[in-house]
Design an enzyme around this catalytic site. Structure first.
Site, PDB file in Angstrom:
ATOM      1  N   CYS A   1      -7.019  59.438   0.180  1.00 35.14           N
ATOM      2  CA  CYS A   1      -7.351  58.209   0.749  1.00 35.14           C
ATOM      3  C   CYS A   1      -6.535  57.958   1.913  1.00 35.14           C
ATOM      4  O   CYS A   1      -7.391  57.483   3.190  1.00 35.14           O
ATOM      5  CB  CYS A   1      -6.750  57.283  -0.284  1.00 35.14           C
ATOM      6  SG  CYS A   1      -6.522  55.786   0.335  1.00 35.14           S
TER       7      CYS A   1
ATOM      8  N   HIS B   1      -3.356  50.620   2.734  1.00 38.93           N
ATOM      9  CA  HIS B   1      -3.054  52.034   2.456  1.00 38.93           C
ATOM     10  C   HIS B   1      -2.591  52.883   3.626  1.00 38.93           C
ATOM     11  O   HIS B   1      -2.719  53.817   3.845  1.00 38.93           O
ATOM     12  CB  HIS B   1      -3.700  52.604   1.479  1.00 38.93           C
ATOM     13  CG  HIS B   1      -2.975  53.658   0.654  1.00 38.93           C
ATOM     14  ND1 HIS B   1      -3.881  54.673  -0.056  1.00 38.93           N
ATOM     15  CD2 HIS B   1      -1.702  53.875   0.677  1.00 38.93           C
ATOM     16  CE1 HIS B   1      -2.682  55.373  -0.735  1.00 38.93           C
ATOM     17  NE2 HIS B   1      -1.667  54.867  -0.311  1.00 38.93           N
TER      18      HIS B   1
END
Ligand SMILES: *[C@@H]1O[C@H](CO)[C@@H](O)[C@H](O)[C@H]1NC(C)=O
Ligand SMILES: *[C@@H]1O[C@H](CO)[C@@H](O)[C@H](O)[C@H]1NC(C)=O
Ligand SMILES: *[C@@H]1O[C@H](CO)[C@@H](O)[C@H](O)[C@H]1NC(C)=O
Length: 541
Positions: free
Chosen positions: A69, A125
């Site tokens: 990610c 994130h």
């Protein structure tokens, strides 16, 4: 004469409205596998809305993302390989005092310079320990969503590395958005996106990024969650985890349909570019307690096999010259920055030292991609690396001591594919209103072309990446079953040389030990920008 001019003026005004820069809608799915979208050949879990975008736009067949990610999102935002931003190793934790370096100018900042309104919904994130790392200080006008890597879809908390905290809010709210508590995350994204679309002032182009939580697993107490009524529809799926996964994926697909439909009913769709992309390969077979599928590709999320890297992706726009095709151009997630900037009419000479390549022309006109080399990653902490040059790929080293180097199902090939669902979905109907849906025969042909097929090879040649680098011909062997390192030593050397050349340009990973101060237990159980406050001790990773 005066009269004519004013008519001309009015006409020009309207023309300007349509000639304005395209709206850009970027749907980023989390941990979605290659075989989790219907247009790649699975019949098991219909994704009619995503499929409609792929068939009426272009299905991206040789599209690569990072295996995990944070590196993937960093590449998307900066147009750079993560080895060039220090983001190449693993994810950012909520209590980790680091973020995507502030020296990096990112996608929404570039688009703002072209006049865009910029909104992020969902996952960030890319760093949150200090407020300057948060989306609204990095080019987004607004953000509704979360800052760490994952959340429970209903309670919006994240259990991570021994800590547990709430992570969900609108940036206009103080610390939490109380009205959103308990609401299914995907539904929140749909609502927020349609609100933004409705309220959007068309004197400006829109950049809307919907970074979904789906289909990432949540917390250990119930990793895969969707409304029971949706899960029930998939009683024919015997694997209970995969059945629940089907619920999560269906909600994701429906959300995309609703957003596309809303773009159409608000008059924005005809001048939009839509990207659908996963951030990395699927977490299959219980990896991360999840049930995605990369079949027939090898490996899972966080591995450098095709299953970890080859991304489910599609590009849709009425502005594309050659639509309704499976695009074989080699494409990397870092290419979106210059590609979108170029599609928006920007001058790509503003980009200095990026790795991304402007692929707008290649994708729109089906011309040759300028990309022949694609670095998948180099991670000297996990001691692995992979690179593709033309049809060749080298893989050196692997993660998890090789425990996730295999092939995982399900194949999802039983049952039938219901094309009617594609036409009748919200996206399909909106696209039909623009006259852009291909006919059934074409859809069948496209789906066939987008489906990767691998036979059990008559003579597989084993790859032991912990012992020696492996070489694959991905065009002939997309499933990485025949290691040709011994057969083509000169090709192997050529690719290793290229890998070394890139490795020499790498900056060290910027991972940091967790800061105890970042534990949500000190902050009313909320993940916050703890670095903006005094108090500091460190604990080892
Ligand atoms: C949209 O923006 C323009 C330019 O800033 C402004 O003149 C107009 O009033 C706005 N329209 C609405 C409905 O807010
Ligand atoms: C883009 O910018 C460069 C450098 O400023 C300039 O030389 C070039 O002419 C520009 N291209 C276009 C198409 O405007
Ligand atoms: C990259 O270079 C470093 C030394 O700077 C070395 O330790 C590492 O093994 C190299 N990685 C690869 C994949 O070549």
């Amino acid at each position: 004469m005066l009269f004519l001019c004013s008519i001309l003026f009015v006409v020009t005004c309207n023309a300007d409205d349509y000639a304005q820069r395209p709206n850009i809608i970027l749907f980023l799915a989390d941990d979605l596998g290659w075989n989790d979208v219907g247009y790649h050949g699975s019949n098991q879990i219909p994704t009619p809305n995503i499929d409609a975008l792929a068939y009426s736009g272009v299905a991206l067949h040789n599209y690569y993302v990072l295996p995990i990610c944070t590196p993937s999102r960093a590449a998307l935002m900066t147009g750079k390989y993560p080895i060039h931003t220090g983001m190449q190793h693993g994810v950012i934790y909520g209590a980790e005092p680091r973020g995507l370096p502030l020296s990096e100018k990112i996608l929404p900042q570039y688009l703002k310079e072209l006049g865009y309104a910029t909104h992020l919904i969902g996952k960030w994130h890319l760093g949150s320990y200090k407020k300057e790392y948060l989306p609204y200080n990095r080019g987004f006008d607004s953000h509704t969503g979360f800052i760490t890597g994952k959340i429970d879809m209903y309670d919006h908390t994240n259990v991570e590395r021994g800590s547990w905290g709430f992570d969900f809010k609108r940036d206009s709210d103080a610390l939490v958005s109380h009205d959103l508590f308990g609401v299914y995350a995907t539904d929140i994204y749909t609502d927020e996106a349609t609100k933004i679309i409705k309220a959007h002032n068309r004197s400006q182009p829109l950049f809307l990024m919907v970074a979904h939580s789906a289909v990432h697993s949540g917390n250990p107490y119930e990793p895969i969650r969707a409304p029971e009524s949706v899960i029930e529809k998939f009683s024919y799926i015997k694997d209970r985890q995969r059945q629940k996964f089907a619920g999560v994926l269906t909600k994701l697909d429906e959300s995309i349909g609703e957003v596309v439909s809303s773009l159409q009913s608000n008059g924005l769709l005809q001048n939009s570019i839509i990207i659908f992309s996963t951030d990395n390969g699927g977490a299959a077979a219980g990896f991360n307690s999840n049930a995605a599928s990369n079949f027939p590709l090898r490996g899972v999320k966080n591995t450098l096999w095709e299953g970890g890297l080859r991304g489910a992706g599609a590009l849709w726009s009425p502005l594309l010259t050659h639509k309704n095709r499976v695009a074989t151009q080699l494409l990397h997630i870092s290419d979106w920055l210059p590609t979108l900037y170029s599609a928006a009419g920007g001058n790509t000479s503003v980009f200095k030292n990026i790795d991304g390549i402007d692929q707008w022309e290649a994708l729109s006109k089906d011309s040759k991609s300028e990309r022949t080399t694609l670095l998948h990653n180099i991670d000297d902490i996990w001691k692995n690396g992979a690179i593709t040059v033309d049809q060749w790929k080298v893989v050196t080293g692997t993660n998890y001591d090789g425990k996730w180097d295999s092939w995982y199902g399900p194949d999802g090939r039983e049952g039938n594919y219901d094309v009617e669902l594609v036409y009748n979905g919200l996206a399909g109907r909106a696209i039909q209103e623009l006259g852009l849906m291909p006919d059934k025969e074409k859809i069948k042909e496209l789906r066939e072309a987008a489906t990767v097929k691998c036979k059990e090879p008559a003579s597989p040649i084993e790859c032991k990446p912990l012992e020696a680098p492996c070489l694959f011909n991905i065009e002939e062997d997309p499933c990485e079953q025949r290691n040709l390192a011994d057969k083509h030593p000169e090709v192997l050397q050529r690719l290793l040389k290229e890998l070394n050349r890139l490795n020499a340009t790498a900056v060290p990973p910027n991972n940091k030990p967790l800061d105890l101060n970042g534990d949500p237990k000190f902050w009313s159980r909320i993940f916050v920008n703890f670095g903006d406050y005094e108090r500091s001790r460190t604990i080892e990773l």
